[in-house]
Design a protein around this motif. Structure first.
Motif, PDB file in Angstrom:
ATOM      1  N   SER A 124      13.092  -1.460   3.107  1.00 50.75           N
ATOM      2  CA  SER A 124      11.762  -0.950   3.445  1.00 50.75           C
ATOM      3  C   SER A 124      11.034  -0.419   2.215  1.00 50.75           C
ATOM      4  O   SER A 124       9.807  -0.512   2.115  1.00 50.75           O
ATOM      5  CB  SER A 124      11.874   0.156   4.500  1.00 50.75           C
ATOM      6  OG  SER A 124      10.595   0.588   4.919  1.00 50.75           O
ATOM      7  N   LEU A 125      11.794   0.128   1.260  1.00 51.66           N
ATOM      8  CA  LEU A 125      11.194   0.670   0.038  1.00 51.66           C
ATOM      9  C   LEU A 125      10.578  -0.420  -0.830  1.00 51.66           C
ATOM     10  O   LEU A 125       9.723  -0.142  -1.672  1.00 51.66           O
ATOM     11  CB  LEU A 125      12.250   1.417  -0.786  1.00 51.66           C
ATOM     12  CG  LEU A 125      12.989   2.572  -0.112  1.00 51.66           C
ATOM     13  CD1 LEU A 125      13.975   3.199  -1.093  1.00 51.66           C
ATOM     14  CD2 LEU A 125      12.011   3.614   0.403  1.00 51.66           C
ATOM     15  N   CYS A 126      11.013  -1.650  -0.616  1.00 52.95           N
ATOM     16  CA  CYS A 126      10.598  -2.755  -1.482  1.00 52.95           C
ATOM     17  C   CYS A 126       9.513  -3.632  -0.867  1.00 52.95           C
ATOM     18  O   CYS A 126       9.014  -4.559  -1.519  1.00 52.95           O
ATOM     19  CB  CYS A 126      11.811  -3.622  -1.824  1.00 52.95           C
ATOM     20  SG  CYS A 126      13.148  -2.696  -2.618  1.00 52.95           S
ATOM     21  N   LEU A 127       9.162  -3.370   0.378  1.00 53.38           N
ATOM     22  CA  LEU A 127       8.177  -4.194   1.077  1.00 53.38           C
ATOM     23  C   LEU A 127       6.794  -3.554   1.061  1.00 53.38           C
ATOM     24  O   LEU A 127       6.655  -2.335   0.957  1.00 53.38           O
ATOM     25  CB  LEU A 127       8.614  -4.412   2.527  1.00 53.38           C
ATOM     26  CG  LEU A 127       9.903  -5.205   2.755  1.00 53.38           C
ATOM     27  CD1 LEU A 127      10.277  -5.181   4.230  1.00 53.38           C
ATOM     28  CD2 LEU A 127       9.754  -6.639   2.265  1.00 53.38           C
ATOM     29  N   ASP A 128       5.777  -4.389   1.189  1.00 52.21           N
ATOM     30  CA  ASP A 128       4.402  -3.919   1.363  1.00 52.21           C
ATOM     31  C   ASP A 128       4.010  -4.113   2.821  1.00 52.21           C
ATOM     32  O   ASP A 128       4.357  -5.124   3.435  1.00 52.21           O
ATOM     33  CB  ASP A 128       3.437  -4.720   0.479  1.00 52.21           C
ATOM     34  CG  ASP A 128       3.643  -4.432  -1.002  1.00 52.21           C
ATOM     35  OD1 ASP A 128       3.860  -3.260  -1.342  1.00 52.21           O
ATOM     36  OD2 ASP A 128       3.594  -5.389  -1.803  1.00 52.21           O
ATOM     37  N   MET A 129       3.291  -3.130   3.369  1.00 51.35           N
ATOM     38  CA  MET A 129       2.825  -3.232   4.751  1.00 51.35           C
ATOM     39  C   MET A 129       1.369  -2.794   4.829  1.00 51.35           C
ATOM     40  O   MET A 129       0.908  -2.006   3.995  1.00 51.35           O
ATOM     41  CB  MET A 129       3.692  -2.364   5.670  1.00 51.35           C
ATOM     42  CG  MET A 129       5.118  -2.842   5.774  1.00 51.35           C
ATOM     43  SD  MET A 129       6.055  -1.921   6.998  1.00 51.35           S
ATOM     44  CE  MET A 129       7.728  -2.289   6.452  1.00 51.35           C
ATOM     45  N   PRO A 130       0.642  -3.273   5.835  1.00 57.78           N
ATOM     46  CA  PRO A 130      -0.788  -2.975   5.923  1.00 57.78           C
ATOM     47  C   PRO A 130      -1.122  -1.545   6.337  1.00 57.78           C
ATOM     48  O   PRO A 130      -2.264  -1.128   6.198  1.00 57.78           O
ATOM     49  CB  PRO A 130      -1.284  -3.977   6.975  1.00 57.78           C
ATOM     50  CG  PRO A 130      -0.085  -4.287   7.805  1.00 57.78           C
ATOM     51  CD  PRO A 130       1.069  -4.250   6.855  1.00 57.78           C
TER      52      PRO A 130
END
Length: 343
Positions: A124-130
């Protein structure tokens, strides 16, 4: 059920760099690229990502969108937006989509996240989310992985939900039950676990699950919940919405009539059990199969056995069908039908 083992190994390689103090920004894109190149991370239709599970043909989220699934299956049906300072239990929180969605709809949420896989949390720390609320969840995960075990409005429990439920303070207004499908891993779908969840919920609490499994819904009834059905999202059957003690004016949509009959009078309705909360999935399934066999034998002896096909078609004693015409919720209908069945 966990993500694919190769995916976990890849994530661990990058986690080691984080644990040595390296800035995540130095390698997070490499991690994503590595997982994508191995076909272990899948971009869903809403642009967010999900992992391939241990069972390679299944994903951890729906292809319609990992974040969309969270919002439409969990957050909106829970009616979080209208609650004041809701307390949420996010079971099998994974990457954190449900918690992120909850904060997006109600910034005053207090959340206990329960997840057994450290690597998924790290991803989760490495992902981008809107949603900008992802930053709140990322900060909490990062602090947790760095050893910060202090309590706050967002808490993380890195363990099996069965052990976590015993130590949680409870009084939850909402429970997001997002465990992997019971056909693959039934440990959080048992009567015994759901009873513990029931005890930890506020009197007006609601449990939401994407699963519409008959044994799961049967277990909810036995655990004391009032069960209902929500809209379908990305699949044919609707989600399960289960209330602890709904107010008299709450409109409760019944589950399909076929499901009521299957739960009440069919061997298909035998629930999963785990008396000491320590059995494996295989043991739970084996025990359920044995219980189904015993139940069928009793029904045959009493002359009250109906095949699954006949139960679905309604080719059963009219007494059961008459009960389904009453102005009752599904749990009440099921309990009355079981009373007539007399087993």
């Amino acid at each position: 059920m966990l993500p694919n083992k190769v995916a976990i190994d890849i994530i661990r390689k990058y986690m080691a760099r984080f644990e040595k103090g390296e800035d995540i920004e130095n390698f997070r894109k490499d991690l994503i690229r590595d997982l994508l190149n191995h076909n272990l991370l899948v971009k869903t239709e809403d642009g967010t990502y999900t992992l391939v599970s241990e069972c390679k043909e299944e994903l951890m989220h729906s292809r319609i969108g990992a974040l969309r699934e969270s919002i439409e299956k969990f957050v909106i049906p829970s009616d979080l937006r209208s609650m004041k300072n809701p307390k949420i239990l996010d079971l099998c929180s994974g990457i954190g989509y449900n918690s992120i969605g909850a904060l997006h709809y109600n910034k005053n949420c207090r959340i206990d996240m329960v997840e057994c896989c450290k690597e998924v949390l790290f991803l989760s720390l490495c992902l981008d989310m809107p949603y900008e609320e992802h930053n709140i969840i990322k900060d909490r995960i990062k602090n947790f992985l760095e050893g910060d075990a202090s309590r706050s409005d967002i808490n993380i429990y890195l363990e099996d939900g069965r052990s976590a439920i015993k130590k949680l303070e409870g009084r939850y207004n909402v429970v997001f039950h997002d465990a992997f499908s019971p056909q693959r891993d039934a440990v959080l779908y048992t009567v015994d676990f759901l009873r513990e969840v029931y005890k930890k919920m506020d009197d007006d609490g609601v449990l939401i699950s994407y699963s519409s499994s008959i044994p799961f819904r049967s277990a909810l009834v036995e655990a004391g919940f009032i069960i209902s059905e929500g809209n379908s999202v990305g699949r044919k059957r609707g989600i399960t919405i289960a209330y602890k003690n709904p107010s008299p004016d709450r409109k409760i949509r019944r589950i399909p009539l076929t499901d009521e009959r299957l739960i009440a009078i069919s061997t298909v309705g035998v629930p999963y059990r785990d008396p000491n909360l320590n059995l494996s999935h295989e043991e739970i399934i084996k025990n359920r199969n044995f219980e189904r066999m015993i139940f069928k034998k009793k029904l045959l002896e009493l002359g009250r056995y109906y095949s699954t096909k006949n139960v679905k078609l309604g080719k059963i004693d009219r007494k059961f069908l008459e009960i389904q015409k009453l102005d009752l919720n599904s749990t009440q209908v099921i309990l009355k039908m079981r009373e007539i069945l007399g087993v």
